[in-house]
Motif scaffolding. Structure first.
Motif, mmCIF file in Angstrom:
data_model
loop_
_atom_site.group_PDB
_atom_site.id
_atom_site.type_symbol
_atom_site.label_atom_id
_atom_site.label_comp_id
_atom_site.label_asym_id
_atom_site.label_seq_id
_atom_site.Cartn_x
_atom_site.Cartn_y
_atom_site.Cartn_z
ATOM 1 N N SER A 2 -32.570 -22.170 -35.306
ATOM 2 C CA SER A 2 -32.251 -21.616 -36.624
ATOM 3 C C SER A 2 -33.091 -20.195 -36.531
ATOM 4 O O SER A 2 -33.752 -19.849 -34.921
ATOM 5 C CB SER A 2 -33.749 -21.592 -37.391
ATOM 6 O OG SER A 2 -34.569 -20.997 -38.765
ATOM 7 N N ILE A 3 -32.749 -18.729 -37.029
ATOM 8 C CA ILE A 3 -32.518 -17.850 -35.954
ATOM 9 C C ILE A 3 -33.433 -16.438 -37.018
ATOM 10 O O ILE A 3 -32.692 -16.763 -38.313
ATOM 11 C CB ILE A 3 -31.772 -17.062 -35.581
ATOM 12 C CG1 ILE A 3 -30.544 -18.098 -34.301
ATOM 13 C CG2 ILE A 3 -32.290 -15.344 -34.937
ATOM 14 C CD1 ILE A 3 -30.178 -17.002 -33.705
ATOM 15 N N GLU A 4 -34.551 -16.521 -37.417
ATOM 16 C CA GLU A 4 -34.818 -15.093 -38.370
ATOM 17 C C GLU A 4 -34.848 -13.518 -38.311
ATOM 18 O O GLU A 4 -34.852 -13.738 -37.039
ATOM 19 C CB GLU A 4 -36.229 -16.093 -38.806
ATOM 20 C CG GLU A 4 -36.135 -16.968 -39.289
ATOM 21 C CD GLU A 4 -35.965 -17.228 -40.596
ATOM 22 O OE1 GLU A 4 -35.642 -16.164 -41.479
ATOM 23 O OE2 GLU A 4 -34.918 -18.473 -40.748
ATOM 24 N N ILE A 5 -34.049 -13.358 -38.604
ATOM 25 C CA ILE A 5 -34.556 -11.783 -38.334
ATOM 26 C C ILE A 5 -35.272 -10.949 -39.711
ATOM 27 O O ILE A 5 -35.536 -10.917 -40.497
ATOM 28 C CB ILE A 5 -32.736 -11.803 -37.909
ATOM 29 C CG1 ILE A 5 -33.358 -10.004 -37.222
ATOM 30 C CG2 ILE A 5 -32.009 -10.422 -39.486
ATOM 31 C CD1 ILE A 5 -32.079 -9.198 -36.950
ATOM 32 N N ALA A 6 -35.631 -10.197 -39.090
ATOM 33 C CA ALA A 6 -36.890 -8.812 -39.998
ATOM 34 C C ALA A 6 -36.613 -7.214 -39.105
ATOM 35 O O ALA A 6 -37.049 -7.310 -38.156
ATOM 36 C CB ALA A 6 -38.392 -9.352 -39.757
ATOM 37 N N ASN A 7 -35.981 -7.111 -39.988
ATOM 38 C CA ASN A 7 -36.043 -5.624 -39.623
ATOM 39 C C ASN A 7 -37.085 -4.463 -40.646
ATOM 40 O O ASN A 7 -36.620 -4.018 -41.630
ATOM 41 C CB ASN A 7 -34.268 -5.064 -39.960
ATOM 42 C CG ASN A 7 -34.279 -3.650 -40.077
ATOM 43 O OD1 ASN A 7 -35.191 -2.619 -39.077
ATOM 44 N ND2 ASN A 7 -32.762 -2.817 -39.624
ATOM 45 N N GLU A 8 -37.666 -3.750 -39.903
ATOM 46 C CA GLU A 8 -38.770 -3.141 -40.469
ATOM 47 C C GLU A 8 -38.981 -1.737 -39.633
ATOM 48 O O GLU A 8 -40.071 -1.364 -39.660
ATOM 49 C CB GLU A 8 -39.755 -4.151 -40.074
ATOM 50 C CG GLU A 8 -40.287 -5.006 -40.617
ATOM 51 C CD GLU A 8 -41.466 -6.345 -40.247
ATOM 52 O OE1 GLU A 8 -42.066 -5.612 -39.496
ATOM 53 O OE2 GLU A 8 -42.071 -7.165 -41.214
ATOM 54 N N ILE A 18 -26.458 -8.815 -34.735
ATOM 55 C CA ILE A 18 -27.336 -9.347 -33.615
ATOM 56 C C ILE A 18 -27.949 -10.805 -33.956
ATOM 57 O O ILE A 18 -27.617 -11.434 -32.565
ATOM 58 C CB ILE A 18 -28.853 -8.687 -33.990
ATOM 59 C CG1 ILE A 18 -28.128 -6.991 -33.875
ATOM 60 C CG2 ILE A 18 -29.961 -8.672 -33.180
ATOM 61 C CD1 ILE A 18 -29.768 -5.935 -34.604
ATOM 62 N N VAL A 19 -27.954 -11.287 -35.122
ATOM 63 C CA VAL A 19 -27.932 -13.060 -34.626
ATOM 64 C C VAL A 19 -26.757 -13.875 -33.911
ATOM 65 O O VAL A 19 -27.805 -14.726 -33.323
ATOM 66 C CB VAL A 19 -28.149 -13.365 -36.303
ATOM 67 C CG1 VAL A 19 -28.003 -14.870 -36.579
ATOM 68 C CG2 VAL A 19 -29.251 -12.888 -36.984
ATOM 69 N N ALA A 20 -25.394 -12.639 -34.805
ATOM 70 C CA ALA A 20 -24.654 -13.458 -33.716
ATOM 71 C C ALA A 20 -24.958 -13.695 -32.282
ATOM 72 O O ALA A 20 -24.043 -14.824 -31.372
ATOM 73 C CB ALA A 20 -23.130 -13.243 -34.004
ATOM 74 N N ALA A 21 -24.693 -12.686 -31.525
ATOM 75 C CA ALA A 21 -25.379 -11.744 -30.272
ATOM 76 C C ALA A 21 -26.303 -13.273 -29.994
ATOM 77 O O ALA A 21 -26.282 -13.550 -28.816
ATOM 78 C CB ALA A 21 -25.707 -10.872 -29.960
ATOM 79 N N ALA A 22 -27.667 -13.442 -30.783
ATOM 80 C CA ALA A 22 -28.430 -14.231 -30.226
ATOM 81 C C ALA A 22 -27.868 -15.532 -30.084
ATOM 82 O O ALA A 22 -28.110 -16.430 -28.834
ATOM 83 C CB ALA A 22 -29.562 -14.255 -31.152
#
Length: 183
Positions: A2-8, A18-22
């Motif tokens: 599980s990878i959550e991303i928040a762009n603030e 970015i999630v793919a790289a992680a």
């Protein structure tokens, strides 16, 4: 995983990439698929506050990593089920990274991929305070990034080929229908 991303950050970036790289870095490092990771993209001001608060250093920076749980690295094969582990948080500052990307001669997204992999390695216990640690971490980072870029390029080529194949097959099918419908 599980990878959550928040762009603030206010900067428009390809969050999926970015999630793919992680995910790629975590897979390469053989991190449990039950692991959880959070990635936040923040403004210069927020990054500066974090940098001062947690590192006691002035000004903003490009990436910070905040590890949470200790990783189980030497698990026995006969041990019980693995439980989810919250690896921690990676905080990226696209505004800061933009200048680094320009200096390095690559895109902002390439820089954010690099910083994401860098952050993952920090969460996994790698550091670059000493020359030997730096060689190990940056060597690993460069290998993961190179493999990630190669995988992304291969996927793009495959998508392009698939699109070309579909257009050719679609055009051939249209041509066949036209020929069979002719008197």
């Amino acid at each position: 995983m599980s990878i959550e991303i928040a762009n603030e950050s206010g900067v428009d970036v390809d969050e999926t990439s970015i999630v793919a790289a992680a995910r790629f870095a975590l897979d390469r490092m053989e991190v449990s698929p039950l692991a959880e990771l959070s990635v936040s993209l923040v403004t210069l001001e927020v990054m500066e506050q974090l940098h001062v608060r947690w590192m006691d250093l002035p000004g903003a920076t490009d990436v910070m990593a905040f590890p949470m749980d200790e990783l189980e690295t030497g698990r026995r094969p006969d041990s019980g089920e693995i439980s989810p582990a919250l690896l921690g948080d990676i905080v990226l500052c696209p505004e800061f990274a933009r200048g680094q990307a320009r200096t390095a001669g690559h895109s902002l997204l390439d820089e954010l991929h690099l910083l994401t992999v860098h952050g993952v390695l920090h969460l996994l216990g790698y550091d670059h305070a000493e020359p030997e640690e730096e060689r190990e971490m940056f060597g690993l980072q460069n290998r993961i990034l190179g493999d990630f870029r190669a995988a992304m390029n291969a996927a793009r080529r495959q998508d392009t080929q698939r699109g070309n194949d579909e257009r050719l097959l679609g055009a051939a099918g249209l041509h066949e229908r036209t020929d069979s419908e002719s008197p």
